[in-house]
Enzyme design. Structure first.
Site, PDB file in Angstrom:
ATOM      1  N   SER A  74     -15.546  42.061  47.804  1.00 25.66           N
ATOM      2  CA  SER A  74     -15.823  40.633  47.938  1.00 25.66           C
ATOM      3  C   SER A  74     -14.498  39.882  47.981  1.00 25.66           C
ATOM      4  O   SER A  74     -13.431  40.468  47.851  1.00 25.66           O
ATOM      5  CB  SER A  74     -16.664  40.142  46.761  1.00 25.66           C
ATOM      6  OG  SER A  74     -15.873  40.128  45.595  1.00 25.66           O
ATOM      7  N   LYS A  75     -14.634  38.572  48.159  1.00 22.95           N
ATOM      8  CA  LYS A  75     -13.450  37.726  48.308  1.00 22.95           C
ATOM      9  C   LYS A  75     -12.407  37.931  47.216  1.00 22.95           C
ATOM     10  O   LYS A  75     -11.210  37.844  47.473  1.00 22.95           O
ATOM     11  CB  LYS A  75     -13.880  36.258  48.265  1.00 22.95           C
ATOM     12  CG  LYS A  75     -14.079  35.674  49.638  1.00 22.95           C
ATOM     13  CD  LYS A  75     -14.297  34.190  49.498  1.00 22.95           C
ATOM     14  CE  LYS A  75     -15.339  33.740  50.491  1.00 22.95           C
ATOM     15  NZ  LYS A  75     -15.918  32.466  50.207  1.00 22.95           N
ATOM     16  N   ARG A  76     -12.892  38.190  46.009  1.00 20.37           N
ATOM     17  CA  ARG A  76     -11.893  38.269  44.938  1.00 20.37           C
ATOM     18  C   ARG A  76     -10.990  39.498  45.067  1.00 20.37           C
ATOM     19  O   ARG A  76      -9.979  39.611  44.372  1.00 20.37           O
ATOM     20  CB  ARG A  76     -12.560  38.180  43.563  1.00 20.37           C
ATOM     21  CG  ARG A  76     -13.354  39.359  43.203  1.00 20.37           C
ATOM     22  CD  ARG A  76     -14.207  39.122  41.972  1.00 20.37           C
ATOM     23  NE  ARG A  76     -15.177  40.184  41.884  1.00 20.37           N
ATOM     24  CZ  ARG A  76     -14.920  41.379  41.431  1.00 20.37           C
ATOM     25  NH1 ARG A  76     -13.722  41.666  40.971  1.00 20.37           N
ATOM     26  NH2 ARG A  76     -15.836  42.315  41.433  1.00 20.37           N
TER      27      ARG A  76
END
Ligand code: GLU
Length: 469
Positions: free
Chosen positions: A237-239
């Site tokens: 994911s984005k993180r």
């Protein structure tokens, strides 16, 4: 049989690496078998779908070179068709109207949760005669017993008991068809032979097979791809950093490097790591896709990127590098040929962003010298060699790498200095820092005027240093 695959993104964001890998595998399968690759935009979620996202997805696919043979088809343009199918199912009693209240459904769910069971619709309206004029949804009349076997090309046979699959809603109260229905109608109408998608859809597959059977259509073959994880083992994911394909473009990655990286996420061919696109098409087999999830590894992507930067045709790299130069405020049409700059730098950069940064000096002067490099190389002892070099360069007519090499050598010999003692201060003077391609190529590409101007700046720097000593 003509192979037909599809990529069916929902346009609710950019094209992310997971989606791109799904698209790549579907594309590869079609290309390998001389089939067609269809692009279908699943935009029925009107609240979350946006035109920007459609454009972002198309942009990402274009950049990656995943060209589609048909489409993009938009599901929102096909509502009449979906409703026809729903009406046919209703007519054949393979679907029914349901007017269960939200409250009733909530209670069902709460009770299931309490007894730790999977929440499912209890079939309350299966036999009631709901008035078409009152608000209602349409549910698919699922089979009550038996099993659905998904014969997955990656997972093997996966069995689902029909008891587990409740009567899912195929048309909402507002009249809009739902995901499982639209996918099935489209896959069937578009004659998709192989559905290759993320394994988050595996649980939808038995439902889709049942609907297809009700429509008297033969289900396609399915291949569910394993998840992509971040370096910490959680779903990517984005993180975990950049997940948008276009972000990789901006960060200076080559499309072929990203494709090569993506194909190895879940697929392998012996221990080979480098797969130029043609080879990928030749060697790719869906059956060789791993069942297990694979982890994203930025270091490996960087390694591949560097590989492709080194190995590719300099003209191709120059073409891709140009916008990155533009971002630094440089017009590569004014100055040395970008392709020559690429040839000089090809071995020296992991990304195009890095290549642009280390190549800016070919096109524009800098305000100051790198501190460490200047401290070490622009010292009083360097003044005389630099002055001599300046004189020699000013008098030099032939401005080729070869003749400039000879010139630096000649000046060094005349001063009885090792060539490095002359070339390194000269490099720092002309480049602004301690690293650059060979001094000959560097001088050649920077050009005479800029070289002299920058040597003057270095001499000034040394003089000030002398004054302050
Ligand atoms: N639109 C779905 C998604 O973006 C994909 C559906 C499918 O591949 O069947 O997750």
């Amino acid at each position: 049989m003509t192979i037909r695959t599809r990529f069916a993104p929902s346009p609710t964001g950019y094209l992310h690496v997971g989606g791109a890998r799904t698209a790549l595998f579907s594309w590869l399968y079609a290309r390998k078998h001389g089939g067609s690759f269809v692009l279908r935009v699943e935009d029925t979620d009107l609240e979350r779908s946006t035109t920007e996202s459609v454009n972002a997805i198309l942009e990402g696919m274009t950049w990656l070179g995943l060209e589609y043979d048909e489409g993009p088809f938009f599901q929102t343009k096909r509502f009449d068709r979906y409703n026809d199918v729903i009406d046919q199912l209703l007519e054949k009693d393979l679907a029914y109207r349901c007017n269960c209240s939200r409250e009733r459904l909530d209670n069902l769910r709460d009770e299931a949760m309490k007894s730790k069971e999977k929440p499912r619709y209890d079939g309350h309206c299966r036999h009631s005669n709901v008035d078409p004029e009152e608000p209602h949804v349409i549910r698919f009349r699922n089979f009550l017993d038996g099993v659905v076997i998904v014969d997955d090309m990656v997972r093997g046979k996966v069995a689902f008991s029909n008891e587990e699959l409740d009567d899912l809603i195929i048309r909402r109260t507002d009249g809009s068809p739902t995901y499982n229905l639209t996918v099935v109608v489209d896959d069937s109408d578009m004659e998709i032979t192989h559905v290759i998608r993320g394994d988050d859809h595996l649980n939808n597959t038995p439902r889709q097979i049942n609907i297809l059977r009700a429509m008297e259509k033969k289900p396609p073959k399915y291949a569910h791809l394993p998840m992509i994880l971040g370096d910490d083992g959680a779903r990517l994911s984005k993180r975990h950093g950049a997940v948008s394909v276009m972000q990789y473009m901006e960060d200076g990655f080559l499309p072929e490097a990203l494709l090569n990286y993506l194909v190895r996420l879940g697929w392998s061919h012996g221990d080979q790591e480098v797969f130029p696109i043609e080879e990928m098409i030749q060697l790719f087999e869906v059956e060789d896709v791993n069942k297990a999830a694979s982890a994203f590894n930025t270091e490996k992507l960087l390694w591949l990127n560097q590989h492709y930067i080194k190995e590719s045709d300099p003209l191709h790299i120059a073409h891709l590098l140009s916008p990155h130069m533009g971002r630094l405020g440089i017009d590569p049409a004014v100055g040395p040929e970008l392709v020559d700059v690429v040839k000089a730098q090809q071995e020296r950069a992991k990304t195009l962003v890095e290549m642009a940064e280390i190549s800016a000096f070919f096109y524009k002067d800098f305000d100051q010298f790198d501190e460490t490099a200047a401290k070490k190389n622009l010292r009083p002892v360097a003044r005389m060699p630099l002055e001599k070099m300046r004189e020699a360069l000013e008098a030099q007519i032939e401005w080729t790498a070869e003749s400039l090499h000879d010139l630096v050598q000649k000046v060094s010999e005349a001063l009885e200095l090792k060539m490095g003692k002359v070339a390194q201060p000269l490099r720092v003077a002309v480049v602004g820092r301690a690293a650059s391609p060979g001094i000959d190529v560097t001088l050649h590409l920077v050009g005479k005027e800029a070289c002299l101007r920058r040597i003057d700046m270095a001499l000034d720097f040394i003089r000030k240093r002398e004054e302050n000593a």
